[in-house]
Every structure is written in structure tokens, then in C-alpha cells.
Design a protein around this motif. Structure first.
Motif, PDB file in Angstrom:
ATOM      1  N   PRO A  97       0.827  -1.212   0.000  1.00  0.00           N
ATOM      2  CA  PRO A  97       0.000   0.000   0.000  1.00  0.00           C
ATOM      3  C   PRO A  97       0.861   1.262   0.000  1.00  0.00           C
ATOM      4  N   GLY A  98       0.465   2.215  -0.818  1.00  0.00           N
ATOM      5  CA  GLY A  98       1.232   3.438  -0.980  1.00  0.00           C
ATOM      6  C   GLY A  98       1.997   3.496  -2.288  1.00  0.00           C
ATOM      7  N   GLN A  99       2.229   2.331  -2.895  1.00  0.00           N
ATOM      8  CA  GLN A  99       2.882   2.324  -4.208  1.00  0.00           C
ATOM      9  C   GLN A  99       1.905   2.791  -5.276  1.00  0.00           C
ATOM     10  N   ARG A 100       2.395   3.574  -6.229  1.00  0.00           N
ATOM     11  CA  ARG A 100       1.540   4.089  -7.293  1.00  0.00           C
ATOM     12  C   ARG A 100       1.390   3.083  -8.431  1.00  0.00           C
ATOM     13  N   ILE A 101       0.210   3.112  -9.034  1.00  0.00           N
ATOM     14  CA  ILE A 101      -0.084   2.270 -10.193  1.00  0.00           C
ATOM     15  C   ILE A 101      -0.536   3.191 -11.319  1.00  0.00           C
ATOM     16  N   ALA A 102       0.154   3.143 -12.446  1.00  0.00           N
ATOM     17  CA  ALA A 102      -0.194   3.954 -13.615  1.00  0.00           C
ATOM     18  C   ALA A 102      -0.991   3.113 -14.603  1.00  0.00           C
ATOM     19  N   ILE A 103      -2.050   3.690 -15.149  1.00  0.00           N
ATOM     20  CA  ILE A 103      -2.848   3.041 -16.190  1.00  0.00           C
ATOM     21  C   ILE A 103      -2.748   3.900 -17.443  1.00  0.00           C
ATOM     22  N   LYS A 104      -2.101   3.374 -18.479  1.00  0.00           N
ATOM     23  CA  LYS A 104      -1.934   4.127 -19.719  1.00  0.00           C
ATOM     24  C   LYS A 104      -3.100   3.823 -20.653  1.00  0.00           C
ATOM     25  N   VAL A 105      -3.971   4.822 -20.849  1.00  0.00           N
ATOM     26  CA  VAL A 105      -5.097   4.678 -21.764  1.00  0.00           C
ATOM     27  C   VAL A 105      -4.755   5.348 -23.096  1.00  0.00           C
ATOM     28  N   ASN A 106      -5.575   5.103 -24.097  1.00  0.00           N
ATOM     29  CA  ASN A 106      -5.348   5.677 -25.432  1.00  0.00           C
ATOM     30  C   ASN A 106      -6.418   6.733 -25.701  1.00  0.00           C
ATOM     31  N   LEU A 107      -5.989   7.995 -25.727  1.00  0.00           N
ATOM     32  CA  LEU A 107      -6.893   9.108 -26.020  1.00  0.00           C
ATOM     33  C   LEU A 107      -6.397   9.882 -27.236  1.00  0.00           C
ATOM     34  N   ASN A 108      -5.868   9.161 -28.191  1.00  0.00           N
ATOM     35  CA  ASN A 108      -5.223   9.802 -29.336  1.00  0.00           C
ATOM     36  C   ASN A 108      -6.181  10.660 -30.160  1.00  0.00           C
ATOM     37  N   ASN A 109      -7.480  10.380 -30.098  1.00  0.00           N
ATOM     38  CA  ASN A 109      -8.458  11.160 -30.857  1.00  0.00           C
ATOM     39  C   ASN A 109      -9.172  12.208 -30.007  1.00  0.00           C
ATOM     40  N   ALA A 110      -8.692  12.416 -28.793  1.00  0.00           N
ATOM     41  CA  ALA A 110      -9.313  13.406 -27.908  1.00  0.00           C
ATOM     42  C   ALA A 110      -8.610  14.752 -28.084  1.00  0.00           C
ATOM     43  N   ASN A 120     -17.331  11.013 -32.499  1.00  0.00           N
ATOM     44  CA  ASN A 120     -17.532   9.570 -32.578  1.00  0.00           C
ATOM     45  C   ASN A 120     -16.263   8.840 -32.985  1.00  0.00           C
ATOM     46  N   ARG A 121     -15.102   9.497 -32.766  1.00  0.00           N
ATOM     47  CA  ARG A 121     -13.823   8.853 -33.065  1.00  0.00           C
ATOM     48  C   ARG A 121     -13.374   8.066 -31.839  1.00  0.00           C
ATOM     49  N   VAL A 122     -12.893   6.873 -32.069  1.00  0.00           N
ATOM     50  CA  VAL A 122     -12.653   5.940 -30.969  1.00  0.00           C
ATOM     51  C   VAL A 122     -11.540   6.443 -30.041  1.00  0.00           C
ATOM     52  N   ASP A 123     -11.850   6.445 -28.756  1.00  0.00           N
ATOM     53  CA  ASP A 123     -10.908   6.739 -27.681  1.00  0.00           C
ATOM     54  C   ASP A 123     -11.170   5.751 -26.552  1.00  0.00           C
ATOM     55  N   ALA A 124     -10.353   5.833 -25.526  1.00  0.00           N
ATOM     56  CA  ALA A 124     -10.550   4.973 -24.361  1.00  0.00           C
ATOM     57  C   ALA A 124     -11.943   5.170 -23.771  1.00  0.00           C
ATOM     58  N   LEU A 125     -12.518   4.089 -23.277  1.00  0.00           N
ATOM     59  CA  LEU A 125     -13.794   4.129 -22.575  1.00  0.00           C
ATOM     60  C   LEU A 125     -13.537   3.939 -21.083  1.00  0.00           C
ATOM     61  N   ILE A 126     -14.381   4.515 -20.269  1.00  0.00           N
ATOM     62  CA  ILE A 126     -14.164   4.462 -18.831  1.00  0.00           C
ATOM     63  C   ILE A 126     -14.567   3.122 -18.225  1.00  0.00           C
TER      64      ILE A 126
END
Length: 212
Positions: A28-41, A49-55
Motif C-alpha cells: 500500500p502506498g505504491q503508485r499504479i499507472a494506467i496508460k489509456v489511449n486518447l489519441n483522438n481526444a 464519434n472517433r474511438v478513444d478509451a472508454l471508462i
């Protein structure tokens, strides 16, 4: 769907057990990074309506990390060179999760941690690329690319998602797109990006978002 996939992958019978198997040394306390793809944002108000990461799959991942013992504030969802749309942050089920993009909670790029490129065997000369500070500060990394076609890079599987981890990914386009004059068929800068210790050494899971 995410839970079932992870339980099958890890041969476990619960969501928490699956994540404990994936990150057995988590403290606990260690960070976790989640790399999503938002290239069309293109902006925080992006709603095309261009595909990007969904929540939804991100929520599923976060839910499992919380059951494993992570705190919401130690989970960072990022795309360092793109906008974080309001629809993504508003749809997050966990208000303490951190989002970071070029115009939402920007964390910048490290002054010391870089991707270097192999210039042996005729590979092109490329400048070092600074790495997102979010990833540098993280202990673990989850890569969440989008399953989609790319009109220039062709098939890259999950590798190209980390164009959103480095500062100037456009510098690599000529060496990644097969139809460009600078392209070398026996070398890809994507390999050097992935073998950086902040990526290959921290990645515990890759989840392809194929919902769209």
C-alpha cells in the motif's frame, strides 16, 4: 468480463485473488499507472464519434486494484500528450482516482528518465525521448491500448500506445510508418520504447479495449 478474463489468466477464483496474483509484491502506498489511449481526444469537451478509451474497462481495473489494497489516490490514469475528456473523468466510479493529460492535472516529463534508441545495425539516429513523470513515479504499469486499425502504422499490437508516454512521439513517425522514406524494415523504435525499464520493468498487465 474483465474479472472473468483475469481469473482465467491467473487461475484464481476471485477478483481480489487475481490482482494479488498479478501484483504479488504490492505494498500500500505504491503508485499504479494506467496508460489509456486518447489519441483522438482533442479537448476536455471532446464528444465526437472517433474511438478513444472508454471508462468502463478502466472502472473494472480500478475496482480490482482497490480490492487488492490500493488506494484510489495512488491510481493514475494518463495519456501524457492528449486531453483527458470530461466524459472520462465524469464516468469514473471512484472520485479519488487521479487523471493526468496535457491539459488536465499535467505532470510533465522527467528531466532525467528518457528512452534511448539503438543506433547499431543501421538503425536511424533518433534523439532521446523524455518519459511521462506519471510513469516515472509509478511502481506498476497497466497498459490499456485500443483494438483499432491505424492507417499509417499498420499492425502495432499494444506497442504504439506508449507514444502517449513519451514527449515527442511525432519525431518517430517517419521510422514507424512503413510507407515513409526513412522507414527501416529491420528496426522499429517501438521496441526501444518498450524495453525501457520504466515500461518493460513495470508492466504487469496489458488489456486491449475492444468494446467500441
Amino acid at each position: 468480463m474483465v474479472d472473468l478474463g483475469l481469473m482465467e489468466l491467473t487461475s484464481t477464483t476471485s477478483r481480489a485473488a487475481a490482482w494479488q496474483a498479478l501484483i504479488p509484491g504490492y505494498v500500500p502506498g505504491q503508485r499504479i499507472a494506467i496508460k489509456v489511449n486518447l489519441n483522438n481526444a482533442g479537448s476536455t469537451s471532446d464528444s465526437d464519434n472517433r474511438v478513444d478509451a472508454l471508462i468502463e474497462p478502466v472502472n473494472s481495473v480500478v475496482r480490482g486494484l482497490l480490492e487488492m489494497g490500493a488506494a484510489e489516490s495512488d491510481i493514475w490514469v494518463y495519456d501524457a500528450v492528449r486531453s483527458i475528456p470530461d466524459r472520462l473523468t465524469a464516468g469514473c466510479d471512484f472520485p479519488g482516482v487521479q487523471f493526468a493529460g496535457k491539459d488536465v492535472n499535467p505532470q510533465g516529463f522527467s528531466d532525467t528518465e528518457v528512452v534511448t534508441f539503438d543506433e547499431t545495425s543501421g538503425a536511424p539516429s533518433l534523439n532521446d525521448q523524455r518519459i511521462s513523470q506519471v510513469l516515472v513515479d509509478a511502481t506498476y504499469l497497466i497498459n490499456m491500448p485500443i483494438m483499432k486499425k491505424h492507417g499509417h502504422a499498420y499492425v502495432t499490437l499494444s506497442f504504439k500506445n506508449h507514444f502517449g508516454t513519451i514527449q515527442k512521439c511525432w519525431d518517430l513517425h517517419d521510422h514507424t510508418f512503413p510507407y515513409r522514406d526513412s522507414y527501416v524494415p529491420d528496426y522499429s523504435p517501438l521496441v526501444d520504447i518498450y524495453r525501457n525499464p520504466h515500461i518493460i520493468g513495470k508492466t504487469v498487465l496489458t488489456i486491449a479495449d475492444g468494446l467500441y
